[in-house]
Design a protein around this motif. Sequence first.
Motif, PDB file in Angstrom:
ATOM      1  N   MET A   1     -36.792 -11.875 -19.432  1.00 43.99           N
ATOM      2  CA  MET A   1     -37.181 -10.776 -20.491  1.00 43.99           C
ATOM      3  C   MET A   1     -37.452  -9.252 -20.093  1.00 43.99           C
ATOM      4  SD  MET A   1     -40.674 -13.228 -21.481  1.00 43.99           S
ATOM      5  CE  MET A   1     -41.232 -14.140 -20.106  1.00 43.99           C
ATOM      6  N   GLN A   2     -36.671  -9.423 -21.737  1.00 45.60           N
ATOM      7  CA  GLN A   2     -37.019  -7.972 -21.443  1.00 45.60           C
ATOM      8  C   GLN A   2     -38.341  -6.975 -22.365  1.00 45.60           C
ATOM      9  OE1 GLN A   2     -33.508  -5.328 -21.897  1.00 45.60           O
ATOM     10  NE2 GLN A   2     -33.685  -5.248 -23.730  1.00 45.60           N
ATOM     11  N   PHE A   3     -38.467  -6.162 -22.308  1.00 49.06           N
ATOM     12  CA  PHE A   3     -39.441  -5.667 -22.795  1.00 49.06           C
ATOM     13  C   PHE A   3     -39.411  -4.199 -23.876  1.00 49.06           C
ATOM     14  CE2 PHE A   3     -41.242  -8.630 -20.315  1.00 49.06           C
ATOM     15  CZ  PHE A   3     -42.421  -9.579 -21.129  1.00 49.06           C
ATOM     16  N   THR A   4     -39.623  -4.015 -23.963  1.00 51.96           N
ATOM     17  CA  THR A   4     -39.584  -2.457 -25.317  1.00 51.96           C
ATOM     18  C   THR A   4     -40.728  -2.075 -24.582  1.00 51.96           C
ATOM     19  OG1 THR A   4     -37.642  -3.378 -26.763  1.00 51.96           O
ATOM     20  CG2 THR A   4     -38.695  -1.089 -27.008  1.00 51.96           C
ATOM     21  N   ILE A   5     -40.523  -1.681 -24.331  1.00 49.33           N
ATOM     22  CA  ILE A   5     -42.271   0.113 -24.171  1.00 49.33           C
ATOM     23  C   ILE A   5     -41.499   1.520 -25.095  1.00 49.33           C
ATOM     24  CG2 ILE A   5     -43.896   1.748 -22.849  1.00 49.33           C
ATOM     25  CD1 ILE A   5     -44.075  -1.626 -22.375  1.00 49.33           C
ATOM     26  N   SER A   6     -42.735   1.761 -26.180  1.00 52.37           N
ATOM     27  CA  SER A   6     -43.053   3.310 -26.476  1.00 52.37           C
ATOM     28  C   SER A   6     -44.120   4.258 -26.174  1.00 52.37           C
ATOM     29  CB  SER A   6     -42.337   3.140 -28.469  1.00 52.37           C
ATOM     30  OG  SER A   6     -41.434   2.140 -28.352  1.00 52.37           O
ATOM     31  N   GLN A   7     -43.618   5.605 -26.471  1.00 44.89           N
ATOM     32  CA  GLN A   7     -45.355   6.509 -26.197  1.00 44.89           C
ATOM     33  C   GLN A   7     -44.032   7.353 -27.082  1.00 44.89           C
ATOM     34  OE1 GLN A   7     -47.738   5.983 -24.417  1.00 44.89           O
ATOM     35  NE2 GLN A   7     -48.524   8.167 -25.701  1.00 44.89           N
ATOM     36  N   ARG A   8     -45.505   8.622 -27.746  1.00 41.91           N
ATOM     37  CA  ARG A   8     -45.182   8.977 -29.461  1.00 41.91           C
ATOM     38  C   ARG A   8     -45.236  10.727 -28.534  1.00 41.91           C
ATOM     39  NH1 ARG A   8     -47.130   6.521 -35.200  1.00 41.91           N
ATOM     40  NH2 ARG A   8     -45.155   5.212 -34.541  1.00 41.91           N
ATOM     41  N   PHE A   9     -45.081  11.751 -29.316  1.00 43.94           N
ATOM     42  CA  PHE A   9     -46.081  12.460 -29.186  1.00 43.94           C
ATOM     43  C   PHE A   9     -46.228  13.571 -30.097  1.00 43.94           C
ATOM     44  CE2 PHE A   9     -41.633  13.297 -27.019  1.00 43.94           C
ATOM     45  CZ  PHE A   9     -41.785  14.650 -27.477  1.00 43.94           C
ATOM     46  N   TYR A  10     -45.921  14.689 -30.399  1.00 39.53           N
ATOM     47  CA  TYR A  10     -45.826  15.625 -31.679  1.00 39.53           C
ATOM     48  C   TYR A  10     -46.071  17.204 -30.318  1.00 39.53           C
ATOM     49  CZ  TYR A  10     -50.335  17.813 -31.168  1.00 39.53           C
ATOM     50  OH  TYR A  10     -51.982  18.146 -31.163  1.00 39.53           O
ATOM     51  N   PHE A  11     -45.767  17.735 -31.441  1.00 39.24           N
ATOM     52  CA  PHE A  11     -45.274  18.857 -30.891  1.00 39.24           C
ATOM     53  C   PHE A  11     -45.458  20.005 -32.294  1.00 39.24           C
ATOM     54  CE2 PHE A  11     -40.716  17.908 -30.681  1.00 39.24           C
ATOM     55  CZ  PHE A  11     -40.566  18.442 -31.232  1.00 39.24           C
ATOM     56  N   ASP A  12     -45.973  21.417 -32.375  1.00 40.38           N
ATOM     57  CA  ASP A  12     -45.462  22.458 -32.889  1.00 40.38           C
ATOM     58  C   ASP A  12     -44.931  23.081 -33.176  1.00 40.38           C
ATOM     59  OD1 ASP A  12     -48.037  21.655 -35.224  1.00 40.38           O
ATOM     60  OD2 ASP A  12     -49.449  21.622 -33.854  1.00 40.38           O
ATOM     61  N   ALA A  13     -43.656  24.075 -34.018  1.00 43.76           N
ATOM     62  CA  ALA A  13     -42.706  24.885 -33.432  1.00 43.76           C
ATOM     63  C   ALA A  13     -42.445  25.153 -34.421  1.00 43.76           C
ATOM     64  CB  ALA A  13     -41.453  23.962 -32.829  1.00 43.76           C
ATOM     65  N   ALA A  14     -41.516  26.672 -34.445  1.00 45.38           N
ATOM     66  CA  ALA A  14     -40.948  27.258 -35.524  1.00 45.38           C
ATOM     67  C   ALA A  14     -39.230  27.143 -34.990  1.00 45.38           C
ATOM     68  CB  ALA A  14     -41.351  28.456 -35.887  1.00 45.38           C
ATOM     69  N   HIS A  15     -38.627  27.939 -35.916  1.00 50.01           N
ATOM     70  CA  HIS A  15     -36.814  28.000 -35.834  1.00 50.01           C
ATOM     71  C   HIS A  15     -37.010  28.692 -37.411  1.00 50.01           C
ATOM     72  CE1 HIS A  15     -35.307  23.892 -38.469  1.00 50.01           C
ATOM     73  NE2 HIS A  15     -36.788  24.513 -38.564  1.00 50.01           N
ATOM     74  N   THR A  16     -35.626  29.132 -37.649  1.00 46.94           N
ATOM     75  CA  THR A  16     -34.681  29.053 -38.298  1.00 46.94           C
ATOM     76  C   THR A  16     -33.180  28.189 -38.206  1.00 46.94           C
ATOM     77  OG1 THR A  16     -33.407  30.830 -37.137  1.00 46.94           O
ATOM     78  CG2 THR A  16     -34.857  32.109 -37.635  1.00 46.94           C
ATOM     79  N   LEU A  17     -32.630  28.141 -39.834  1.00 45.01           N
ATOM     80  CA  LEU A  17     -31.689  27.334 -39.380  1.00 45.01           C
ATOM     81  C   LEU A  17     -30.408  27.848 -40.862  1.00 45.01           C
ATOM     82  CD1 LEU A  17     -30.503  24.119 -38.008  1.00 45.01           C
ATOM     83  CD2 LEU A  17     -31.541  23.379 -40.529  1.00 45.01           C
ATOM     84  N   GLN A  18     -28.834  27.959 -40.200  1.00 42.30           N
ATOM     85  CA  GLN A  18     -28.849  28.133 -41.038  1.00 42.30           C
ATOM     86  C   GLN A  18     -27.810  27.089 -41.964  1.00 42.30           C
ATOM     87  OE1 GLN A  18     -27.457  31.510 -41.466  1.00 42.30           O
ATOM     88  NE2 GLN A  18     -28.729  31.699 -40.024  1.00 42.30           N
ATOM     89  N   ARG A  19     -27.825  27.495 -43.878  1.00 36.45           N
ATOM     90  CA  ARG A  19     -28.134  25.720 -43.976  1.00 36.45           C
ATOM     91  C   ARG A  19     -26.839  26.647 -45.557  1.00 36.45           C
ATOM     92  NH1 ARG A  19     -33.053  22.971 -45.417  1.00 36.45           N
ATOM     93  NH2 ARG A  19     -31.129  21.349 -46.231  1.00 36.45           N
ATOM     94  N   GLU A  20     -26.665  25.470 -46.441  1.00 31.74           N
ATOM     95  CA  GLU A  20     -25.654  26.062 -47.250  1.00 31.74           C
ATOM     96  C   GLU A  20     -26.906  25.863 -48.811  1.00 31.74           C
ATOM     97  OE1 GLU A  20     -21.454  24.355 -48.255  1.00 31.74           O
ATOM     98  OE2 GLU A  20     -21.069  24.634 -46.491  1.00 31.74           O
ATOM     99  N   ILE A  21     -27.474  24.606 -48.712  1.00 31.23           N
ATOM    100  CA  ILE A  21     -28.445  24.318 -49.772  1.00 31.23           C
ATOM    101  C   ILE A  21     -29.858  24.693 -48.962  1.00 31.23           C
ATOM    102  CG2 ILE A  21     -30.001  22.465 -50.701  1.00 31.23           C
ATOM    103  CD1 ILE A  21     -26.978  21.544 -50.407  1.00 31.23           C
ATOM    104  N   GLU A  22     -30.600  24.901 -49.866  1.00 35.00           N
ATOM    105  CA  GLU A  22     -32.371  25.830 -49.355  1.00 35.00           C
ATOM    106  C   GLU A  22     -32.034  27.144 -48.021  1.00 35.00           C
ATOM    107  OE1 GLU A  22     -34.205  22.787 -48.265  1.00 35.00           O
ATOM    108  OE2 GLU A  22     -34.273  21.342 -50.413  1.00 35.00           O
ATOM    109  N   ALA A  23     -31.212  27.557 -48.410  1.00 35.15           N
ATOM    110  CA  ALA A  23     -30.342  28.231 -47.194  1.00 35.15           C
ATOM    111  C   ALA A  23     -31.631  29.492 -47.484  1.00 35.15           C
ATOM    112  CB  ALA A  23     -29.499  29.254 -48.063  1.00 35.15           C
TER     113      ALA A  23
END
Length: 122
Positions: free
Chosen positions: A1-23
Amino acid sequence: MQFTISQRFYFDAAHTLQREIEAEGSRRIHGHTYHAEVSLAGARDPATGMVIDLGLLRQRLETVRERLDHRLLDEVAGLGPATLENLCLFIANALSDLRPRLTRVRVWRDGVGDACTLDLTP
């Protein structure tokens, strides 16, 4: 038998991004609350009854979280542009030595409804 285990976490962070839309807004420093979930699959150890000790998994996720939480993602070594795809890959690489191995990494932002899933199954 194979089981799948999951765990969640969250984080708050800032960034910039080069995009063509919503640039314009993307080029400015802006932030999100990110959620991440990792999954791993394997057989249950008959001695412990566990696929992996969830305490161990939580410790490892906390080390990843510390590298991302309240950071400017543009400055996180090894991440590259702060896309959902790169965040999935960053998390997978940071946990690549886990046994049993990761099968899936998902990163999403509830605030805007975006998500990315990296499937690591062969």
